[in-house]
Design a protein around this motif. Structure first.
Motif, mmCIF file in Angstrom:
data_model
loop_
_atom_site.group_PDB
_atom_site.id
_atom_site.type_symbol
_atom_site.label_atom_id
_atom_site.label_comp_id
_atom_site.label_asym_id
_atom_site.label_seq_id
_atom_site.Cartn_x
_atom_site.Cartn_y
_atom_site.Cartn_z
ATOM 1 N N LEU A 1 19.316 58.918 -29.981
ATOM 2 C CA LEU A 1 19.359 57.646 -29.267
ATOM 3 C C LEU A 1 18.246 56.722 -29.736
ATOM 4 C CD1 LEU A 1 20.080 58.997 -25.682
ATOM 5 C CD2 LEU A 1 21.688 57.913 -27.248
ATOM 6 N N PRO A 2 18.509 55.424 -29.799
ATOM 7 C CA PRO A 2 17.496 54.454 -30.242
ATOM 8 C C PRO A 2 16.367 54.340 -29.220
ATOM 9 C CG PRO A 2 19.415 53.302 -29.380
ATOM 10 C CD PRO A 2 19.790 54.762 -29.441
ATOM 11 N N ARG A 3 15.254 53.791 -29.646
ATOM 12 C CA ARG A 3 14.101 53.620 -28.779
ATOM 13 C C ARG A 3 13.798 52.128 -28.579
ATOM 14 N NH1 ARG A 3 10.977 58.279 -28.166
ATOM 15 N NH2 ARG A 3 11.678 60.045 -29.438
ATOM 16 N N ASP A 4 13.156 51.813 -27.444
ATOM 17 C CA ASP A 4 12.752 50.437 -27.207
ATOM 18 C C ASP A 4 11.399 50.167 -27.866
ATOM 19 O OD1 ASP A 4 10.842 51.639 -25.610
ATOM 20 O OD2 ASP A 4 11.908 51.246 -23.742
ATOM 21 N N LYS A 5 10.832 49.010 -27.617
ATOM 22 C CA LYS A 5 9.580 48.627 -28.258
ATOM 23 C C LYS A 5 8.417 49.514 -27.843
ATOM 24 C CE LYS A 5 10.887 43.772 -28.792
ATOM 25 N NZ LYS A 5 10.550 42.370 -28.450
ATOM 26 N N LYS A 6 8.539 50.152 -26.689
ATOM 27 C CA LYS A 6 7.472 51.022 -26.205
ATOM 28 C C LYS A 6 7.660 52.471 -26.650
ATOM 29 C CE LYS A 6 6.503 48.186 -22.139
ATOM 30 N NZ LYS A 6 6.396 48.168 -20.652
ATOM 31 N N GLY A 7 8.716 52.734 -27.402
ATOM 32 C CA GLY A 7 8.952 54.079 -27.897
ATOM 33 C C GLY A 7 9.756 54.966 -26.969
ATOM 34 N N ASN A 8 10.274 54.412 -25.887
ATOM 35 C CA ASN A 8 11.093 55.198 -24.954
ATOM 36 C C ASN A 8 12.554 55.187 -25.377
ATOM 37 O OD1 ASN A 8 8.819 55.644 -23.223
ATOM 38 N ND2 ASN A 8 9.107 53.556 -22.411
ATOM 39 N N GLN A 9 13.242 56.333 -25.117
ATOM 40 C CA GLN A 9 14.668 56.386 -25.436
ATOM 41 C C GLN A 9 15.431 55.318 -24.648
ATOM 42 O OE1 GLN A 9 13.179 59.493 -25.272
ATOM 43 N NE2 GLN A 9 13.566 60.156 -27.363
ATOM 44 N N ARG A 10 16.318 54.615 -25.324
ATOM 45 C CA ARG A 10 17.119 53.575 -24.688
ATOM 46 C C ARG A 10 18.511 54.133 -24.406
ATOM 47 N NH1 ARG A 10 16.579 49.356 -28.192
ATOM 48 N NH2 ARG A 10 18.655 49.611 -29.108
ATOM 49 N N LEU A 11 18.753 54.469 -23.147
ATOM 50 C CA LEU A 11 20.034 55.039 -22.758
ATOM 51 C C LEU A 11 21.029 53.932 -22.436
ATOM 52 C CD1 LEU A 11 18.749 57.876 -20.410
ATOM 53 C CD2 LEU A 11 19.400 58.062 -22.804
ATOM 54 N N PRO A 12 22.315 54.200 -22.640
ATOM 55 C CA PRO A 12 23.328 53.205 -22.283
ATOM 56 C C PRO A 12 23.215 52.834 -20.811
ATOM 57 C CG PRO A 12 24.294 54.964 -23.595
ATOM 58 C CD PRO A 12 22.906 55.401 -23.258
ATOM 59 N N LYS A 13 23.237 51.550 -20.508
ATOM 60 C CA LYS A 13 23.063 51.083 -19.140
ATOM 61 C C LYS A 13 24.127 51.665 -18.217
ATOM 62 C CE LYS A 13 22.349 46.884 -16.429
ATOM 63 N NZ LYS A 13 22.302 45.409 -16.462
ATOM 64 N N GLY A 14 23.672 52.216 -17.109
ATOM 65 C CA GLY A 14 24.585 52.805 -16.137
ATOM 66 C C GLY A 14 25.020 54.212 -16.476
ATOM 67 N N LYS A 15 24.559 54.730 -17.627
ATOM 68 C CA LYS A 15 24.972 56.069 -18.067
ATOM 69 C C LYS A 15 23.770 57.007 -18.178
ATOM 70 C CE LYS A 15 29.233 54.692 -18.598
ATOM 71 N NZ LYS A 15 30.314 55.157 -17.699
ATOM 72 N N GLU A 16 22.711 56.703 -17.456
ATOM 73 C CA GLU A 16 21.486 57.490 -17.586
ATOM 74 C C GLU A 16 21.703 58.963 -17.248
ATOM 75 O OE1 GLU A 16 21.773 54.682 -16.057
ATOM 76 O OE2 GLU A 16 20.403 53.226 -16.956
ATOM 77 N N ARG A 17 22.580 59.211 -16.261
ATOM 78 C CA ARG A 17 22.814 60.598 -15.838
ATOM 79 C C ARG A 17 23.644 61.397 -16.851
ATOM 80 N NH1 ARG A 17 22.796 62.426 -10.518
ATOM 81 N NH2 ARG A 17 24.798 63.425 -10.958
ATOM 82 N N LEU A 18 24.275 60.694 -17.794
ATOM 83 C CA LEU A 18 25.185 61.359 -18.723
ATOM 84 C C LEU A 18 24.434 62.146 -19.799
ATOM 85 C CD1 LEU A 18 28.130 61.777 -19.596
ATOM 86 C CD2 LEU A 18 27.949 59.679 -20.943
ATOM 87 N N PHE A 19 23.199 61.760 -20.077
ATOM 88 C CA PHE A 19 22.455 62.372 -21.183
ATOM 89 C C PHE A 19 21.256 63.165 -20.677
ATOM 90 C CE2 PHE A 19 24.553 58.602 -22.819
ATOM 91 C CZ PHE A 19 25.161 59.094 -23.965
ATOM 92 N N ARG A 20 21.035 64.317 -21.307
ATOM 93 C CA ARG A 20 19.851 65.125 -21.052
ATOM 94 C C ARG A 20 19.158 65.333 -22.381
ATOM 95 N NH1 ARG A 20 21.382 69.362 -17.355
ATOM 96 N NH2 ARG A 20 22.287 70.493 -19.104
ATOM 97 N N MET A 21 17.927 64.846 -22.510
ATOM 98 C CA MET A 21 17.208 64.867 -23.778
ATOM 99 C C MET A 21 16.732 66.288 -24.124
ATOM 100 S SD MET A 21 17.364 61.795 -24.850
ATOM 101 C CE MET A 21 18.993 61.868 -24.086
ATOM 102 N N MET A 22 16.965 66.676 -25.371
ATOM 103 C CA MET A 22 16.500 67.973 -25.885
ATOM 104 C C MET A 22 15.805 67.733 -27.225
ATOM 105 S SD MET A 22 17.548 70.171 -23.586
ATOM 106 C CE MET A 22 17.496 71.767 -24.431
ATOM 107 N N ASP A 23 14.833 68.568 -27.545
ATOM 108 C CA ASP A 23 14.144 68.490 -28.837
ATOM 109 C C ASP A 23 14.628 69.648 -29.682
ATOM 110 O OD1 ASP A 23 12.545 68.184 -30.971
ATOM 111 O OD2 ASP A 23 10.635 68.317 -29.913
ATOM 112 N N PHE A 24 15.487 69.355 -30.684
ATOM 113 C CA PHE A 24 16.065 70.393 -31.536
ATOM 114 C C PHE A 24 15.306 70.539 -32.860
ATOM 115 C CE2 PHE A 24 20.063 69.187 -29.166
ATOM 116 C CZ PHE A 24 20.039 70.318 -28.362
ATOM 117 N N ASP A 25 14.040 70.223 -32.851
ATOM 118 C CA ASP A 25 13.222 70.367 -34.064
ATOM 119 C C ASP A 25 13.132 71.853 -34.427
ATOM 120 O OD1 ASP A 25 11.379 70.382 -36.034
ATOM 121 O OD2 ASP A 25 9.974 68.991 -35.057
#
Length: 307
Positions: A278-302
């Motif tokens: 997912l893209p990030r905003d100017k502050k470096g935070n993930q930018r989730l689709p508006k109204g769909k915040e609950r749809l995604f759960r962030m994972m680090d697959f490094d």
């Protein structure tokens, strides 16, 4: 946001009780009040429901505002083909101008139980001031249920200060007596705090404290109310709003509607995605689709990190 709205609603409720110090108004004007305090409080509650401030709205309950919709639909149905005229041309011109908003005024009466039309001369033409139920206090009626005394409410706000003018009108023995009392108060305190002279408020300094008009057989204005029996006082000529018998059902409708919304929110799926997708905003935070915040759960697959 909802909590803020609730605080505003609570403040409005508190303002009403501070504003309408029933005993103070009765005492200051020396009234023989026929309209009970319960009816005045009910008029304010009906006004809140009509204005989409239902008393049952809270953090868990949203409203469909069905009562307001009922008033809108009925007002449209009863006024869409309504036509009327006066025989005197000048009066008819004023009357037709008033009828342009007949649907709006009818809707207000259906939702708040009553409405008052007050004609006045502005120095050039005759105008009509339309007064809503929450700015009007019916005091007494004759044996034929005609309004013979009432109080009009006018207010000016300057910062935290509130200036309130109560105009009492009483028809007795072909004489209309008009009395004005002015109060100074605060929006964050008691609104009718202390009586002051009308001369202290520039807008009202030309208004007399008391005057009489002789040779009249009715009050200066038109009063309309719903033709229903009042549950709070069966002898009162003041009717109740069109949705009154369904208030408990309207509350249940909103409660069930809110439960359905909660159920849908609780069953939303979550997709596990890598935080780099997912893209990030100017502050470096993930930018989730508006109204769909609950749809995604962030994972680090490094691959270099322990999973």
């Amino acid at each position: 946001m909802i909590k803020m709205i609730d605080r505003i609603i609570d403040k409005v409720r508190g303002w009403w009780h501070k504003m309408f110090d029933y005993n103070k108004i009765v005492s200051d004007f020396g009234l023989d009040m026929q309209t009970s305090k319960d009816i005045l409080n009910a008029i304010q509650e009906w006004s809140n429901i009509y204005n989409k401030r239902e008393p049952w709205i809270d953090d868990n309950t949203k409203s469909l505002h069905v009562a307001r919709t009922m008033c809108e639909k009925v007002a449209k149905a009863v006024t869409i083909e309504y036509k009327s005229a006066c025989s005197e041309p000048y009066i008819d011109k004023i009357y037709q101008n008033l009828l342009k908003k007949k649907r709006k005024y009818t809707e207000s009466m259906l939702g708040k139980s009553l409405i008052f039309f007050r004609p006045y001369f502005n120095g050039k033409d005759i105008k009509v001031n339309v007064i809503q139920a929450d700015k009007f206090i019916p005091v007494s009626f004759d044996d034929d249920d005609n309004l013979i005394s009432f109080i009009l409410i006018d207010q000016i706000t300057e910062g935290q200060k509130i200036y309130t003018r109560l105009e009492y009108n009483e028809l007795k023995e072909m004489t209309l007596t008009i009395k004005n009392i002015c109060y100074e108060g605060r929006s964050d305190g008691v609104v009718l705090s202390r009586k002051i002279s009308l001369n202290n408020v520039p807008k009202w300094q030309d208004i007399r404290e008391e005057q009489g008009i002789e040779g009249v057989d009715r009050v200066l204005g038109g009063f309309a109310t719903m033709p229903t029996t009042n549950d709070l006082d069966n002898s009162s000529p003041i009717g109740q709003p069109i949705y009154h018998n369904a208030i408990d059902i309207l509350k249940e409708v909103d409660v069930q509607y809110s439960r359905i919304l909660h159920e849908y929110e609780g069953t939303e799926l979550a997709v596990e995605v890598d935080e780099t997708i997912l893209p990030r905003d100017k502050k470096g935070n993930q930018r989730l689709p508006k109204g769909k915040e609950r749809l995604f759960r962030m994972m680090d697959f490094d691959d270099d990190k322990d999973q």
